[in-house]
Scaffold this motif. Sequence first.
Motif, short mmCIF file in Angstrom:
data_model
loop_
_atom_site.label_atom_id
_atom_site.label_comp_id
_atom_site.label_asym_id
_atom_site.label_seq_id
_atom_site.Cartn_x
_atom_site.Cartn_y
_atom_site.Cartn_z
N GLY A 157 0.82 -1.21 0.00
CA GLY A 157 0.00 0.00 0.00
C GLY A 157 0.86 1.25 0.00
N ALA A 158 1.90 1.26 0.83
CA ALA A 158 2.82 2.40 0.86
C ALA A 158 3.52 2.56 -0.48
N ALA A 190 2.43 1.57 -3.38
CA ALA A 190 1.45 2.03 -4.37
C ALA A 190 1.29 3.54 -4.31
N TYR A 191 1.20 4.07 -3.11
CA TYR A 191 1.03 5.52 -2.97
C TYR A 191 2.29 6.27 -3.38
N ARG A 220 -1.84 -2.14 -6.68
CA ARG A 220 -3.20 -2.45 -6.25
C ARG A 220 -3.74 -3.67 -7.02
N ASN A 238 -4.54 -0.38 2.63
CA ASN A 238 -5.04 1.01 2.71
C ASN A 238 -4.31 1.82 3.78
N GLN A 245 -1.14 3.12 2.41
CA GLN A 245 -1.36 4.30 1.56
C GLN A 245 -1.63 5.54 2.40
N ARG A 246 -2.56 5.43 3.34
CA ARG A 246 -2.97 6.59 4.14
C ARG A 246 -1.82 7.17 4.96
N ALA A 291 0.08 9.35 2.64
CA ALA A 291 -0.71 10.42 2.01
C ALA A 291 -0.79 11.64 2.92
#
Length: 133
Positions: free
Chosen positions: A39-40, A42-43, A57, A82, A85-86, A89
């Motif tokens: 997730g990290a 991907a972001y 993803r 997620n 990612q957050r 972000a």
Amino acid sequence: MLKVLAVFVTLASATPLLAADATPPPYQADVLRLSEVLGAAAYLDGLCGGPAAADWRAKMVSFLDAQGLEGPARRPYVEAFNRGQRTFAVAHRACTASARGVLQRYFAEGAQLSDRLDQRFGRTGDSPATPVR
């Protein structure tokens, strides 16, 4: 990070993450962390315009689909992805040297997790590998 994707394919053909008896497999904690790392990646990879940014993803979804995970069994892995990612972000809104450094550290951690998973639970052909303890 290609090794990460290879481990996902290997684990996808292994025992499902949650068996009927709901006993978590021994690799669950590493796969949860790997989900967060993906997730990290991907972001941060998307933020920095990496060519494989869109693939992270899709690979995660493919892995979960191959495991046959749905509903509550799927949720922890999606939440870990997620969360990865957050987390970034909030702190990184532009691709900076710091963001690229974090991305490289996550690539390294993903490779370490993948190596550990591959060594302990990887498969050669159709025969299960002997776990390293």
